[in-house]
Enzyme design. Structure first.
Site: not given
Ligand code: UDP
Length: 376
Positions: A180, A363, A288, A184, A257, A361, A313
């Site tokens: 996901r 969006d 977070r 870049r 989860r 999962y 979180e």
């Molecule tokens: N992820 C990570 N480090 C970060 C942010 C995301 O390793 O700082 C990984 C983690 O495995 C996560 C996945 O990327 O489950 C997808 O992150 P996303 O931000 O898309 O998750 P959401 O916003 O749906 O919670």
């Protein structure tokens, strides 16, 4: 003749969009939801004039113009661009997603070719290690991350965060989760590659209220308390709840989860300088912190409100009585889901949709797109 064409179970984004479009097509709908509010997990609570994303940050993003036009026809969206900052185990701050800023902060490399060379050497190392064991394709998230982005970034920015978020080891998680995230070679901190991105002006409740305008809705109403009744009054059920519960857990329970929030209000206009900070160290218990005002106020407008609201979180395993957030798409759960899905495919009078009913999962934008397609 049934009283309703559709009983829609769940007033989240799928249910509300479905109700909106069905109503527009002249169908008779009722939406029921066991919670005391509509909106599912995009619901916001207003604290000191700030829309607090009660069930976790939601940032709308899509490249599908039809989806973008549709949501903007309900409520205009602002120009918020998600650019999270990660606080790493080494104590440094890094830009996310993985881009030239991150590579500069991690290795001091200043050009795309320097960054590529550094990444390539780390990736080669990982691929060579796997080759010794006869592995040619990444089998799990750890192998995927190491071959995609290398050891340094995996250890500083991925491992701790992912294991906290999913409560499982990276080598037990599916590879697709990490795909996901963009990688870049430009100095671009925009988390998403999509053409359109933003937050509804005035908050997500405006989107939900707009979608549900003119539609009958019953809150605090659990479908399973009176299932026979709801099934008897409509031609079709639109079910957006947990698919395993729909089938009385006959193949066993699916795992989810969820997130526990600690919400704090501070009398300071700018607490962390960004909407989203990820804590990627395993030693910090939360994943977070979200400072909600930054989703809707930009530049100096942040200082107009002397208050701010920040939520921490904590990712946890789901148990009965909590709100499920994320399906755990590991092999075991996926196999269980497939069994339920085979039953669902045979249902003539029930439409299953959304994260919980499809155990996917999703969006927000693909949910809207799916419902738009259904009515086309
Ligand atoms: N992820 C990570 N480090 C970060 C942010 C995301 O390793 O700082 C990984 C983690 O495995 C996560 C996945 O990327 O489950 C997808 O992150 P996303 O931000 O898309 O998750 P959401 O916003 O749906 O919670």
């Amino acid at each position: 003749m049934y009283k309703y064409d559709y009983v829609i179970v769940g007033a989240g984004l799928f249910g509300a969009t479905f109700a909106h479009l069905a109503h527009k097509h002249g169908k008779r709908c009722i939406v029921i939801d066991k919670r005391s509010h509509s909106g599912g997990n995009i619901y916001c609570e207003n604290i000191e004039g700030i829309n607090v994303h009660k069930y976790g940050a939601h940032i709308f993003h899509t490249s599908d113009k039809a989806v973008w036009d549709f949501v903007n026809s309900i409520v205009p969206f602002n120009r918020y661009t998600n650019s999270p900052i990660a606080m790493a185990p080494n104590g440094q701050l890094y830009n996310m997603p993985f881009n030239m800023n991150t590579f500069y902060q991690m290795w001091g490399v200043k050009t795309p070719s320097e960054a590529k060379a550094k990444l390539e050497s780390q990736r080669k190392e990982a691929i060579a290690k796997m080759a010794i064991e006869g592995i040619t394709k990444p089998r799990n998230l750890e192998e995927q991350a190491l071959t995609l982005i290398g050891k340094d970034i995996y250890e500083q920015l991925i491992k701790g965060y992912t294991e906290k978020q999913w409560g499982r080891k990276c080598n037990e998680l599916p590879a697709f989760i990490i795909r996901r995230l963009p990688v870049r070679m430009t100095f671009d901190n925009n988390y998403f590659n999509d053409a359109y991105q933003g937050i509804p002006i005035g908050g997500y409740n405006k989107l939900i209220d707009g979608l549900l305008d003119g539609i009958e809705i019953k809150l605090n109403t659990n479908f399973f308390d009176n299932r026979k009744y709801w099934e008897s009054i409509a031609d079709k059920i639109v079910f957006t709840g947990k698919i395993d519960e729909f089938y009385d857990y006959r193949f066993g329970k699916l795992e989810y989860r969820t997130v526990r929030f600690e919400i704090s209000k501070y009398y300071t206009p700018n607490f962390q300088g960004n909407a989203v900070i990820n804590y990627t160290s395993a030693d910090i218990p939360f994943t977070r912190t979200i400072e909600h005002k930054h989703f809707e106020t930009f530049g100096d407008a942040v200082y107009d409100n002397p208050w701010t609201v920040v939520s921490k979180e904590f990712s946890t395993e789901w148990h009965e009585g909590m709100e499920p957030f994320y399906p755990v798409n590991d092999k075991r759960n996926q196999e269980t889901y497939e069994k339920y899905h085979r039953l669902a495919e045979k249902e003539l009078n029930t439409i299953f949709g959304g994260r919980l009913a499809e155990y996917k999962y999703y969006d927000m934008a693909p949910i809207i797109s799916q419902v738009l397609n259904y009515f086309q």
